[in-house]
Design a protein around this motif. Structure first.
Motif, PDB file in Angstrom:
ATOM      1  N   LEU A 136      -1.795  -5.112   1.542  1.00 61.02           N
ATOM      2  CA  LEU A 136      -2.483  -5.036   2.836  1.00 61.02           C
ATOM      3  C   LEU A 136      -1.609  -5.579   3.957  1.00 61.02           C
ATOM      4  O   LEU A 136      -1.598  -5.037   5.069  1.00 61.02           O
ATOM      5  CB  LEU A 136      -3.802  -5.818   2.769  1.00 61.02           C
ATOM      6  CG  LEU A 136      -4.956  -5.137   2.035  1.00 61.02           C
ATOM      7  CD1 LEU A 136      -6.132  -6.104   1.890  1.00 61.02           C
ATOM      8  CD2 LEU A 136      -5.397  -3.873   2.764  1.00 61.02           C
ATOM      9  N   TYR A 137      -0.860  -6.633   3.660  1.00 65.34           N
ATOM     10  CA  TYR A 137       0.024  -7.206   4.678  1.00 65.34           C
ATOM     11  C   TYR A 137       1.135  -6.226   5.044  1.00 65.34           C
ATOM     12  O   TYR A 137       1.440  -6.032   6.236  1.00 65.34           O
ATOM     13  CB  TYR A 137       0.621  -8.509   4.148  1.00 65.34           C
ATOM     14  CG  TYR A 137       1.554  -9.187   5.118  1.00 65.34           C
ATOM     15  CD1 TYR A 137       1.089  -9.715   6.316  1.00 65.34           C
ATOM     16  CD2 TYR A 137       2.920  -9.294   4.834  1.00 65.34           C
ATOM     17  CE1 TYR A 137       1.945 -10.335   7.208  1.00 65.34           C
ATOM     18  CE2 TYR A 137       3.780  -9.925   5.719  1.00 65.34           C
ATOM     19  CZ  TYR A 137       3.287 -10.434   6.900  1.00 65.34           C
ATOM     20  OH  TYR A 137       4.139 -11.046   7.789  1.00 65.34           O
ATOM     21  N   LEU A 138       1.724  -5.580   4.043  1.00 64.07           N
ATOM     22  CA  LEU A 138       2.753  -4.587   4.327  1.00 64.07           C
ATOM     23  C   LEU A 138       2.181  -3.401   5.086  1.00 64.07           C
ATOM     24  O   LEU A 138       2.830  -2.850   5.993  1.00 64.07           O
ATOM     25  CB  LEU A 138       3.401  -4.105   3.024  1.00 64.07           C
ATOM     26  CG  LEU A 138       4.399  -5.048   2.364  1.00 64.07           C
ATOM     27  CD1 LEU A 138       4.886  -4.469   1.042  1.00 64.07           C
ATOM     28  CD2 LEU A 138       5.589  -5.314   3.283  1.00 64.07           C
ATOM     29  N   GLY A 139       0.950  -3.002   4.726  1.00 57.12           N
ATOM     30  CA  GLY A 139       0.313  -1.911   5.460  1.00 57.12           C
ATOM     31  C   GLY A 139       0.063  -2.279   6.908  1.00 57.12           C
ATOM     32  O   GLY A 139       0.256  -1.461   7.821  1.00 57.12           O
ATOM     33  N   GLY A 140      -0.360  -3.541   7.130  1.00 53.31           N
ATOM     34  CA  GLY A 140      -0.560  -3.995   8.509  1.00 53.31           C
ATOM     35  C   GLY A 140       0.731  -4.014   9.299  1.00 53.31           C
ATOM     36  O   GLY A 140       0.775  -3.612  10.463  1.00 53.31           O
TER      37      GLY A 140
ATOM     38  N   GLY B 262       6.878  -1.450  -2.394  1.00 49.39           N
ATOM     39  CA  GLY B 262       7.196  -2.485  -1.418  1.00 49.39           C
ATOM     40  C   GLY B 262       6.772  -3.864  -1.876  1.00 49.39           C
ATOM     41  O   GLY B 262       7.471  -4.858  -1.635  1.00 49.39           O
ATOM     42  N   VAL B 263       5.629  -3.939  -2.552  1.00 51.67           N
ATOM     43  CA  VAL B 263       5.163  -5.221  -3.090  1.00 51.67           C
ATOM     44  C   VAL B 263       6.136  -5.742  -4.148  1.00 51.67           C
ATOM     45  O   VAL B 263       6.448  -6.941  -4.188  1.00 51.67           O
ATOM     46  CB  VAL B 263       3.745  -5.075  -3.672  1.00 51.67           C
ATOM     47  CG1 VAL B 263       3.343  -6.328  -4.450  1.00 51.67           C
ATOM     48  CG2 VAL B 263       2.740  -4.797  -2.558  1.00 51.67           C
ATOM     49  N   VAL B 264       6.632  -4.845  -4.986  1.00 50.91           N
ATOM     50  CA  VAL B 264       7.612  -5.250  -6.003  1.00 50.91           C
ATOM     51  C   VAL B 264       8.882  -5.779  -5.341  1.00 50.91           C
ATOM     52  O   VAL B 264       9.468  -6.784  -5.782  1.00 50.91           O
ATOM     53  CB  VAL B 264       7.930  -4.061  -6.936  1.00 50.91           C
ATOM     54  CG1 VAL B 264       9.080  -4.416  -7.879  1.00 50.91           C
ATOM     55  CG2 VAL B 264       6.694  -3.677  -7.733  1.00 50.91           C
ATOM     56  N   VAL B 265       9.311  -5.120  -4.268  1.00 50.69           N
ATOM     57  CA  VAL B 265      10.493  -5.574  -3.540  1.00 50.69           C
ATOM     58  C   VAL B 265      10.272  -6.981  -2.986  1.00 50.69           C
ATOM     59  O   VAL B 265      11.137  -7.864  -3.106  1.00 50.69           O
ATOM     60  CB  VAL B 265      10.845  -4.591  -2.411  1.00 50.69           C
ATOM     61  CG1 VAL B 265      11.926  -5.171  -1.500  1.00 50.69           C
ATOM     62  CG2 VAL B 265      11.316  -3.263  -2.989  1.00 50.69           C
ATOM     63  N   LEU B 266       9.110  -7.206  -2.376  1.00 55.59           N
ATOM     64  CA  LEU B 266       8.824  -8.530  -1.812  1.00 55.59           C
ATOM     65  C   LEU B 266       8.753  -9.600  -2.889  1.00 55.59           C
ATOM     66  O   LEU B 266       9.297 -10.703  -2.719  1.00 55.59           O
ATOM     67  CB  LEU B 266       7.506  -8.491  -1.030  1.00 55.59           C
ATOM     68  CG  LEU B 266       7.528  -7.876   0.362  1.00 55.59           C
ATOM     69  CD1 LEU B 266       6.194  -8.117   1.064  1.00 55.59           C
ATOM     70  CD2 LEU B 266       8.668  -8.428   1.203  1.00 55.59           C
TER      71      LEU B 266
ATOM     72  N   THR C 193      11.046  -3.703   4.938  1.00 52.96           N
ATOM     73  CA  THR C 193      10.270  -3.032   3.889  1.00 52.96           C
ATOM     74  C   THR C 193       9.113  -2.248   4.495  1.00 52.96           C
ATOM     75  O   THR C 193       8.872  -1.084   4.136  1.00 52.96           O
ATOM     76  CB  THR C 193       9.746  -4.055   2.877  1.00 52.96           C
ATOM     77  OG1 THR C 193      10.834  -4.809   2.332  1.00 52.96           O
ATOM     78  CG2 THR C 193       9.004  -3.366   1.747  1.00 52.96           C
ATOM     79  N   ALA C 194       8.395  -2.880   5.431  1.00 57.16           N
ATOM     80  CA  ALA C 194       7.285  -2.190   6.091  1.00 57.16           C
ATOM     81  C   ALA C 194       7.794  -1.042   6.960  1.00 57.16           C
ATOM     82  O   ALA C 194       7.151   0.004   7.066  1.00 57.16           O
ATOM     83  CB  ALA C 194       6.492  -3.182   6.939  1.00 57.16           C
TER      84      ALA C 194
END
Length: 231
Positions: A146-150, A184-188, A213-214
């Motif tokens: 959700l944070y990356l989507g935001g 993206g979550v895996v990258v973070l 990433t975002a």
């Protein structure tokens, strides 16, 4: 027969042309030099924004507003289309601080509690540890998604946006592109694991890694053309 004492000077009037392709090679070399310089300018601007982000984030409560401001400026830094990035960054930071300071504080508290919970149960023993991690790990992944989507929708968000509207847009973005967001979550998570081992990585990537990433997630997928289809 040549008379004695008389010399003949013969001049070669042949026109020697330049080797074929010399001009083309020089143009290509100039283009490569320009491309390298432009990429160096992008890297320099991104590192400058990262440095400003780190300094502003020392206020703790300013971490997420600074991240929001960084995300809205990153596309301009990459495209090199708009000058005065620092002025734009501080303008966006004031905007984010004014509109999102309270939700940002809640995000900061939640992130600290989640990190503490993961650290505690990862070092705990017993069956409760497995049960707790089965809950916390997927919850962490969902929150990061959700944070990356935001962050991905922030550059195009209007200045009248509220935290509720951003949350809804981030949720829709996550539902539309679940696999890229999961990547993206895996990258973070990988980067956070590396930063935990080498804390100096936080100085050069604490703001840029999530932002880039975002930004990659926000790019529209490349459409296939006839050149991509092989017979």
């Amino acid at each position: 027969m040549q008379p004695p004492g008389l010399s003949v000077i013969v001049r070669d009037h042949t026109i020697r042309t330049r080797p074929y392709g010399t001009r083309r090679r020089s143009v290509e070399k100039a283009n490569r030099t320009t491309s390298v310089l432009s990429r160096l300018a992008v890297v320099g601007d991104l590192l400058m924004l990262q440095l400003v982000f780190v300094v502003i984030s020392l206020g703790i409560l300013t971490v997420f507003p600074a991240a929001f401001a960084l995300q809205r400026v990153v596309p301009d830094a990459i495209s090199q289309e708009k000058p005065k990035l620092m002025r734009r960054f501080f303008k966006e930071f004031r905007w984010a601080m004014k509109r999102f300071w309270l939700p940002a504080f809640g995000l900061w508290v939640g992130a600290v509690m989640l990190a503490f919970g993961l650290s505690f149960w990862a070092n705990a023993t017993g069956p409760a540890r497995i049960f707790a991690l089965l809950i916390l790990v997927p919850l962490t992944g969902m929150i990061l998604g959700l944070y990356l989507g935001g962050l991905a929708i922030l550059p195009a968000a209007p200045e009248t946006s509220t935290f509720t509207s951003l949350f809804r847009s981030a949720n829709l973005f996550l539902l539309r592109r679940p696999l890229p967001v999961a990547g993206g979550v895996v990258v973070l998570l990988t980067w956070f694991a590396q930063a935990a081992v080498v804390p100096t990585l936080l100085l050069v990537g604490s703001g840029l890694v999530p932002a880039l990433t975002a930004y990659a997630l926000s790019r529209p997928p490349r459409e296939k053309t006839s050149e991509d289809v092989s017979i």
